[in-house]
Design an enzyme around this catalytic site. Structure first.
Site, PDB file in Angstrom:
ATOM      1  N   GLY A 239      23.603 -28.044 -20.561  1.00 55.29           N
ATOM      2  CA  GLY A 239      24.046 -28.077 -19.178  1.00 55.29           C
ATOM      3  C   GLY A 239      23.205 -28.863 -18.205  1.00 55.29           C
ATOM      4  N   GLU A 273      20.940 -26.388 -26.365  1.00 53.49           N
ATOM      5  CA  GLU A 273      22.100 -27.157 -26.806  1.00 53.49           C
ATOM      6  C   GLU A 273      22.384 -28.296 -25.827  1.00 53.49           C
ATOM      7  OE1 GLU A 273      25.118 -24.119 -26.666  1.00 53.49           O
ATOM      8  OE2 GLU A 273      24.317 -23.034 -28.388  1.00 53.49           O
ATOM      9  N   PRO A 274      21.424 -29.204 -25.627  1.00 57.27           N
ATOM     10  CA  PRO A 274      21.651 -30.266 -24.657  1.00 57.27           C
ATOM     11  C   PRO A 274      22.631 -31.307 -25.197  1.00 57.27           C
ATOM     12  CG  PRO A 274      19.595 -30.657 -25.816  1.00 57.27           C
ATOM     13  CD  PRO A 274      20.123 -29.334 -26.320  1.00 57.27           C
ATOM     14  N   GLY A 275      23.508 -31.786 -24.354  1.00 62.49           N
ATOM     15  CA  GLY A 275      24.429 -32.844 -24.747  1.00 62.49           C
ATOM     16  C   GLY A 275      24.266 -34.033 -23.823  1.00 62.49           C
ATOM     17  N   ARG A 276      24.808 -33.872 -22.619  1.00 63.74           N
ATOM     18  CA  ARG A 276      24.830 -34.954 -21.642  1.00 63.74           C
ATOM     19  C   ARG A 276      23.450 -35.562 -21.375  1.00 63.74           C
ATOM     20  NH1 ARG A 276      28.832 -35.133 -17.736  1.00 63.74           N
ATOM     21  NH2 ARG A 276      29.218 -32.920 -18.092  1.00 63.74           N
ATOM     22  N   ARG A 312      36.565 -39.454 -17.348  1.00 66.16           N
ATOM     23  CA  ARG A 312      35.789 -38.657 -16.390  1.00 66.16           C
ATOM     24  C   ARG A 312      36.149 -38.910 -14.929  1.00 66.16           C
ATOM     25  NH1 ARG A 312      31.027 -38.601 -15.702  1.00 66.16           N
ATOM     26  NH2 ARG A 312      30.825 -36.367 -15.471  1.00 66.16           N
ATOM     27  N   TYR A 316      37.522 -35.510 -13.379  1.00 66.38           N
ATOM     28  CA  TYR A 316      36.565 -34.767 -12.531  1.00 66.38           C
ATOM     29  C   TYR A 316      36.231 -35.500 -11.234  1.00 66.38           C
ATOM     30  CZ  TYR A 316      35.209 -33.131 -17.291  1.00 66.38           C
ATOM     31  OH  TYR A 316      35.171 -32.683 -18.581  1.00 66.38           O
ATOM     32  N   CYS A 342      49.823 -46.620 -16.843  1.00 63.48           N
ATOM     33  CA  CYS A 342      50.864 -46.288 -15.867  1.00 63.48           C
ATOM     34  C   CYS A 342      50.641 -44.906 -15.266  1.00 63.48           C
ATOM     35  CB  CYS A 342      52.217 -46.356 -16.540  1.00 63.48           C
ATOM     36  SG  CYS A 342      52.463 -47.912 -17.386  1.00 63.48           S
ATOM     37  N   GLU A 343      49.552 -44.751 -14.573  1.00 65.62           N
ATOM     38  CA  GLU A 343      49.224 -43.508 -13.864  1.00 65.62           C
ATOM     39  C   GLU A 343      48.392 -43.904 -12.658  1.00 65.62           C
ATOM     40  OE1 GLU A 343      49.394 -40.080 -14.880  1.00 65.62           O
ATOM     41  OE2 GLU A 343      50.066 -40.330 -16.954  1.00 65.62           O
TER      42      GLU A 343
HETATM   43  C1  LIG Z   1      29.416 -28.398 -23.684  1.00 63.09           C
HETATM   44  C2  LIG Z   1      28.463 -27.432 -24.233  1.00 63.09           C
HETATM   45  C3  LIG Z   1      27.099 -27.767 -24.312  1.00 63.09           C
HETATM   46  C4  LIG Z   1      26.537 -29.069 -23.818  1.00 63.09           C
HETATM   47  O1  LIG Z   1      26.636 -29.197 -22.455  1.00 63.09           O
HETATM   48  P1  LIG Z   1      25.890 -30.419 -21.722  1.00 63.09           P
HETATM   49  O2  LIG Z   1      26.197 -30.221 -20.307  1.00 63.09           O
HETATM   50  O3  LIG Z   1      26.493 -31.676 -22.279  1.00 63.09           O
HETATM   51  O4  LIG Z   1      24.453 -30.315 -22.031  1.00 63.09           O
HETATM   52  C5  LIG Z   1      26.248 -26.845 -24.900  1.00 63.09           C
HETATM   53  N1  LIG Z   1      26.698 -25.658 -25.362  1.00 63.09           N
HETATM   54  C6  LIG Z   1      28.000 -25.312 -25.295  1.00 63.09           C
HETATM   55  C7  LIG Z   1      28.423 -23.990 -25.824  1.00 63.09           C
HETATM   56  C8  LIG Z   1      28.923 -26.181 -24.724  1.00 63.09           C
HETATM   57  O5  LIG Z   1      30.194 -25.822 -24.647  1.00 63.09           O
END
Ligand SMILES: *Cc1c(COP(=O)(O)O)cnc(C)c1O
Length: 418
Positions: A239, A273-276, A312, A316, A342-343
């Protein structure tokens, strides 16, 4: 921090000019910088190096197997939210003992697959899911390691579509009933309760919601401990936000300091659980200007990428910087950058002050590494674009551009029409 910079007015990905990739691979395409990916992973992971922890990259942010392989080679695990993501992770040689499985709607097949792979743990999101996992585990003669994903009812102060830790959201188990469910789960024979999990949202730009959530989780953790239930893992989800425009999210080291201080009295392994924050600024979407069009009081810059490639902004109202790949003397205009779909919602920027580019110019849509390609579709029967990974002076296509045949490969005209 990222490795997309101008040299002599030309935008480069590390040592490679973007013009070179455009010529060889075509546009639109996603381009990722390996040095940036590696740096981001290490900064995050090293920030916790002095405590027991596991960085489980969130596959859904960008699931290309080349990236998964890279993070696995750096010692990372992954967080998956589907059987497809689990399949990718295993293909990329991520150690099963570093895989956590989240998501509100795990199917029986997905649960079976994860049990057979011997993953680290399931982040369970409901009592019904717990029962299903138990049933499948007992059929397979396995013991399912689980955490409960607790919903701490915290407002993460981000976009409502990516807020997940509020009471009204579909995610997690209400913290008020979690204690009971823990005590119950602890007596289910084919379930081993090993952790506690929460993930409150994405693109957070403040520390306080993380810390507020952690406070509530800690209370629960300590209550459980007092009742003899010692949990080994504390999974704090992902997050952490990134700067797309003006926002200044906390730096991962700042985040780590605060979390470590708050969690120091809990003697357990932290999971993240980092993604972004790992992939977001490590990727761009490269696109070419097709046409300019003068609308009523505004200029439209029509490019060859569209909302099906990067949704995105449409989904958003997200902001992405847009940079010319070759800087030239151009007057500034206020323009909408739009795609061919076409949107009316098919835009990358609206009312953006930018140089008046011309047909044939290349543009880089910045910070497109997370929730970019993974959210792309074939809408308007547009083949999905190529993905390219740059490493120093080298680059390679890590996913081929789809062709028209790919669009209909799985379709069939029924016998009665033949
Ligand atoms: C989407 C998600 C993440 C990653 O979120 P980021 O904002 O990309 O870091 C981690 N854990 C869970 C359960 C998610 O659904």
């Amino acid at each position: 921090m990222h490795h997309f910079h101008y040299k002599n007015n030309k935008l480069y990905a590390e040592g490679v000019p973007l013009t070179e990739i455009a010529e060889a691979v075509g546009t639109p395409c996603y381009i990722y910088s390996q040095a940036t990916l590696t740096h981001h992973f290490k900064v995050f992971d090293n920030a916790f190096s002095d405590v027991p922890h596991l960085t489980c990259y969130s596959v859904k942010a960008n699931s290309n197997i080349a990236l998964l392989k890279l993070f696995a080679s750096l010692g990372g695990g992954v967080d998956v939210v589907s059987g497809g993501e689990l399949f990718r992770a295993l293909k990329a040689d991520v150690s099963p003992k570093k895989i956590v499985f989240s998501g509100v709607g795990k199917t029986e097949d997905e649960i079976k697959m994860a049990l057979e792979a011997d993953i680290l743990m399931f982040n369970v999101e409901s009592e019904a899911e717990l029962e299903t996992i138990h049933e499948i585990a007992s059929h397979l003669g396995k013991i399912a390691p689980i955490a409960l994903r607790v919903n701490p009812d915290i407002d993460p102060k981000t976009h409502p579509y990516i807020s997940t830790g509020l009471k009204k959201s579909k995610f997690g188990i209400d913290i008020k009933i979690a204690e009971q469910l823990y005590l119950k789960a602890n007596h289910i024979p084919h379930i081993r309760v090993i952790g506690i999990d929460c993930h409150i949202g994405s693109q957070l730009t403040l520390l306080s919601p993380f810390l507020d959530a952690l406070e509530r989780i800690k209370l629960l953790y300590q209550k459980l401990e007092a009742q003899g239930l010692k949990l080994q893992y504390l999974d704090l989800g992902g997050g952490l936000g990134i700067p797309y425009g003006e926002e200044i999210p906390p730096h991962p080291t700042e985040y780590a300091q605060a979390i470590k201080a708050a969690a120091q009295d809990l003697n357990c392994t932290l999971i993240f659980e980092p993604g972004r924050v790992i992939v977001g600024n490590a990727g761009i979407l490269l696109t070419k200007v097709l046409y300019l069009k003068q609308g009523k009081g505004k200029t439209f810059i029509i490019v060859d990428a569209a909302m099906n490639d990067l949704i995105r902004p449409s989904l958003y109202h997200a902001h992405h910087e847009i940079k010319p790949v070759e800087k030239m003397e151009r007057p500034l205009v206020v323009a909408d950058v739009v795609g061919p779909i076409c949107e009316t919602g098919d835009f990358f920027a609206q009312g953006r002050k930018m140089p008046l580019v011309q047909s044939g110019d290349l543009l880089a849509i910045m910070s497109a590494g997370a929730y970019g390609f993974v959210m792309s579709s074939n809408y308007n029967s547009r083949p999905r674009v190529a993905e390219v990974l740059v490493n120093g002076d080298r680059y390679q296509v890590i996913r081929k551009r789809e062709c028209y045949e790919d669009l209909i490969r799985l379709e069939k005209i029924p016998e009665w029409m033949a």
